[in-house]
Every structure is written in structure tokens, then in C-alpha cells.
Design a protein around this motif. Sequence first.
Motif, mmCIF file in Angstrom:
data_model
loop_
_atom_site.group_PDB
_atom_site.id
_atom_site.type_symbol
_atom_site.label_atom_id
_atom_site.label_comp_id
_atom_site.label_asym_id
_atom_site.label_seq_id
_atom_site.Cartn_x
_atom_site.Cartn_y
_atom_site.Cartn_z
ATOM 1 N N ILE A 112 0.850 -1.192 0.000
ATOM 2 C CA ILE A 112 0.000 0.000 0.000
ATOM 3 C C ILE A 112 0.882 1.237 0.000
ATOM 4 O O ILE A 112 1.746 1.387 0.855
ATOM 5 C CB ILE A 112 -0.916 -0.023 1.233
ATOM 6 C CG1 ILE A 112 -1.884 -1.189 1.078
ATOM 7 C CG2 ILE A 112 -1.638 1.314 1.384
ATOM 8 C CD1 ILE A 112 -3.008 -1.207 2.030
ATOM 9 N N ALA A 118 -5.859 2.018 0.122
ATOM 10 C CA ALA A 118 -6.206 1.520 1.457
ATOM 11 C C ALA A 118 -7.705 1.684 1.718
ATOM 12 O O ALA A 118 -8.361 0.773 2.242
ATOM 13 C CB ALA A 118 -5.396 2.259 2.517
ATOM 14 N N ILE A 161 -4.249 5.162 7.545
ATOM 15 C CA ILE A 161 -4.529 3.748 7.261
ATOM 16 C C ILE A 161 -4.949 3.025 8.538
ATOM 17 O O ILE A 161 -5.871 2.205 8.541
ATOM 18 C CB ILE A 161 -3.283 3.075 6.626
ATOM 19 C CG1 ILE A 161 -3.018 3.653 5.240
ATOM 20 C CG2 ILE A 161 -3.468 1.555 6.547
ATOM 21 C CD1 ILE A 161 -1.665 3.252 4.648
#
Length: 241
Positions: A112, A118, A161
Motif C-alpha cells: 500500500i 487503502a 490507514i
Amino acid sequence: MLYFKASAHRSIMTTISANLQAVLARIDAAARQYGRDPRDVALLAVSKTWPADCVRDAAAAGQQAFGENYVQEGLEKIAGLRMCGLEWHFIGPLQSNKTRPVAENFDWVHSIDRLKIAERLSEQRPESLPPLSVCLQVNVSGEATKSGASPAEAPALASAIARLPRLRLRGLMAIPEPVETLSAQRLPFRRLRELYEQLQADGLAMDTLSMGMSHDLEAAIAEGATLVRVGTAIFGERNYA
Ligand SMILES: *Cc1c(COP(=O)(O)O)cnc(C)c1O
């Protein structure tokens, strides 16, 4: 005909099993050399370009976790090996139009590098599955490589995230440029570890430093890798043709 096929397969299986033991021995030796517990370094077997039979052989030799770089190829192996109960890690570049099958089929994503990916993975992760384990990929080699978030943007990105409901931020991942000497290999890994420690000090709970491949796993373990991603040393040289 059958005889040749069977014996050829048996010798591939022996090779994979022997290679796997050799990689585990390297991990063990490096961990001891640098004062670490070998049990704190997990092995991810990178099976990209290798057929499901090779994964099956590695699994029969005791390997549990496998890494794939290409969505379609990974999905086919996951489907074909469903009964083996393996753990699947997506480690390749991920485009936003390919996130859904990854969210639905993989256990981890290491690659990511931006929030949009995400967010999509979190939205698309089925409620019937546990949260998707993810790593933020960071570019610790400077201009030489293009993939990964910059170290400067990593703290804000990691916090964002970590707040997504269907993801679990496990740590950081890097793929440094290949260099020759151990001391040169250690530098980018040290940068990633320092960033990891800084984020932990800032309050992010993480347990994974995903760094080190066939040629530089010793340097990564010296700098604190908790997971090394190894393909060639287990399965042999890849043929992309
Ligand atoms: C291919 C790949 C590996 C494995 O590399 P080897 O040199 O074959 O061990 C590890 N990580 C990523 C992200 C890869 O793409």
C-alpha cells in the motif's frame, strides 16, 4: 512417459524442500549472528510465476505463507489450493480497479503506497473475514525506485490507514535497490526500521517490518526485519517469458 513425469516432479519437490531448509538455515544463522531470536523472523515464500504445484510442494515441506505479485495469477493459485489452508500475501503493485478481488481473497497486502488504495481495500473487505493485514510500502532508496510512499509522507499516511475499520496496519515494507555489499544493503533497511520505531513511538501499534529478499535477507535481519520475502532462493530463477 509417466515415469519421467513422476521422477521429474519428485526431483523438483526435493529441490524446493532442500532450498526451503537452506533459506530457513540462513534466517536462523543471521538472527543468531545479530543477537535476535530466529522465531521473530517469519518467512514469506514468494511464488510469483511458479505454478500451483510448486506451492503445493513448498507447503508439503512445511511452508505456510506465500506471496504473489499479480492479481489474476494469485487468485488462480488461491482457488486451486483452497483446501491447503495457506496464508496469502499480495506484494505487487496494486491498481485501484483491482482492489476488490484482493480484499476478498488475500490475507495480507504489503504494497500500500497511497490512501485511496487503502480506503478501497477497507470498503471492499468482506465482513465475514477478519480485517485485512496491511503494510505501508515506503521508498527508502530515494530517487532510484519509484514505488512506495516517501518517508516524509509516511507518518500521516500510516495514521490514516490505521484508522480504516476493515484494515489492520501491521507495519512497513520496502524493496531497496539491489546493491552488493552488506553494509550498503543495511542502509535503506536501517532507514525503514528507524521510521518504524518513530511511528511506534508516536503511538501506532505495529508488529511487522517486511524487508529482505533472496540476495539481502541477512542485511534485513541485521536491521530488524520480522518478515523476509524470498522467491528465487526457494523456487529458482524466474522465467518471465
Ligand atoms: C519478487 C519479489 C520478492 C522475491 O524476490 P527474490 O529476489 O526472488 O527473493 C520479494 N518481494 C517482492 C515485493 C517481490 O516482488
